[in-house]
Design a protein around this motif. Sequence first.
Motif, short mmCIF file in Angstrom:
data_model
loop_
_atom_site.label_atom_id
_atom_site.label_comp_id
_atom_site.label_asym_id
_atom_site.label_seq_id
_atom_site.Cartn_x
_atom_site.Cartn_y
_atom_site.Cartn_z
N MET A 1 0.86 -1.19 0.00
CA MET A 1 0.00 0.00 0.00
C MET A 1 0.88 1.22 0.00
N ASN A 2 0.69 2.05 -1.00
CA ASN A 2 1.43 3.30 -1.10
C ASN A 2 0.45 4.45 -0.82
N PRO A 3 0.45 4.96 0.41
CA PRO A 3 -0.49 6.04 0.75
C PRO A 3 -0.18 7.35 0.06
N ALA A 4 1.00 7.48 -0.50
CA ALA A 4 1.38 8.73 -1.15
C ALA A 4 0.42 9.07 -2.29
N ALA A 5 -0.04 8.06 -3.01
CA ALA A 5 -0.96 8.32 -4.13
C ALA A 5 -2.28 8.89 -3.63
N VAL A 6 -2.79 8.35 -2.55
CA VAL A 6 -4.06 8.84 -1.99
C VAL A 6 -3.86 10.25 -1.45
N LEU A 7 -2.77 10.46 -0.71
CA LEU A 7 -2.49 11.79 -0.17
C LEU A 7 -2.31 12.81 -1.29
N ALA A 8 -1.60 12.43 -2.33
CA ALA A 8 -1.40 13.35 -3.47
C ALA A 8 -2.73 13.70 -4.11
N TYR A 9 -3.60 12.71 -4.25
CA TYR A 9 -4.92 12.98 -4.84
C TYR A 9 -5.72 13.94 -3.96
N LEU A 10 -5.75 13.68 -2.65
CA LEU A 10 -6.54 14.51 -1.75
C LEU A 10 -5.98 15.92 -1.61
N ARG A 11 -4.71 16.09 -1.91
CA ARG A 11 -4.08 17.42 -1.87
C ARG A 11 -4.12 18.12 -3.23
N GLY A 12 -4.51 17.37 -4.26
CA GLY A 12 -4.45 17.89 -5.62
C GLY A 12 -5.66 18.71 -6.04
N SER A 13 -5.52 19.33 -7.18
CA SER A 13 -6.55 20.25 -7.68
C SER A 13 -7.84 19.54 -8.09
N THR A 14 -7.74 18.31 -8.59
CA THR A 14 -8.95 17.60 -9.00
C THR A 14 -9.88 17.39 -7.83
N TRP A 15 -9.34 16.88 -6.71
CA TRP A 15 -10.17 16.65 -5.52
C TRP A 15 -10.66 17.97 -4.95
N LYS A 16 -9.80 18.96 -4.89
CA LYS A 16 -10.20 20.26 -4.34
C LYS A 16 -11.34 20.87 -5.14
N LYS A 17 -11.30 20.71 -6.46
CA LYS A 17 -12.38 21.24 -7.29
C LYS A 17 -13.68 20.48 -7.02
N LYS A 18 -13.61 19.14 -7.01
CA LYS A 18 -14.80 18.33 -6.71
C LYS A 18 -15.38 18.70 -5.35
N ASP A 52 -15.82 7.97 -1.38
CA ASP A 52 -15.61 6.55 -1.68
C ASP A 52 -15.30 6.32 -3.16
N LEU A 53 -16.07 6.96 -4.03
CA LEU A 53 -15.83 6.79 -5.47
C LEU A 53 -14.48 7.36 -5.89
N SER A 54 -14.17 8.54 -5.39
CA SER A 54 -12.94 9.21 -5.79
C SER A 54 -11.70 8.48 -5.29
N VAL A 55 -11.67 8.17 -4.00
CA VAL A 55 -10.52 7.47 -3.43
C VAL A 55 -10.48 6.04 -3.97
N GLY A 56 -11.64 5.44 -4.16
CA GLY A 56 -11.69 4.10 -4.72
C GLY A 56 -11.02 4.01 -6.07
N ALA A 61 -6.57 2.14 -9.29
CA ALA A 61 -5.53 2.41 -10.29
C ALA A 61 -4.15 1.99 -9.79
N ARG A 62 -3.97 1.96 -8.48
CA ARG A 62 -2.68 1.59 -7.88
C ARG A 62 -2.66 0.13 -7.44
N GLY A 63 -3.76 -0.61 -7.69
CA GLY A 63 -3.80 -2.01 -7.30
C GLY A 63 -3.95 -2.20 -5.80
N SER A 64 -4.51 -1.21 -5.12
CA SER A 64 -4.71 -1.29 -3.67
C SER A 64 -6.19 -1.37 -3.36
N SER A 65 -6.50 -1.57 -2.08
CA SER A 65 -7.89 -1.69 -1.65
C SER A 65 -8.14 -0.80 -0.44
N TYR A 66 -9.43 -0.63 -0.13
CA TYR A 66 -9.80 0.12 1.07
C TYR A 66 -9.25 -0.56 2.32
#
Length: 83
Positions: A1-18, A52-56, A61-66
Motif C-alpha cells: 500500500m502506497n499512501p502517497a498516491a491517496v495523499l497526493a490525490y486529496l491534496r491535488g486540484s482535481t479533488w479540491k475542485k470536486k 468513496d468513489l474518488s478514493v476508490g 488504479a494503484r492495485g490497492s484496496s480500502y
Amino acid sequence: MNPAAVLAYLRGSTWKKKLGVFVDSRCAAFESLDEYSLGQHEVFADFRKLLDLSVGKVLEARGSSYEELVDFVQVSLHAVEGD
C-alpha cells in the motif's frame, strides 16, 4: 500500500475542485442553527459516496484496496499514539 498516491490525490486540484463544487452546492443545508436535520444527513451520505468513489478510483488504479488503506491508517495512528 502506497499512501502517497491517496495523499497526493486529496491534496491535488482535481479533488479540491470536486470538493469545492460539492460544498458550494450543499452549504444551504447547514445555514440554519437548528438541530441536526435529515437534509444534513443526506449531504453527509452524498459526501461519503463522493469520497468513496474518488478514493476508490485512486486505490484501484494503484492495485490497492480500502482494506489496505484502513490497515495503513490504523498502523500509522498507533505509531503516533505510541501504542
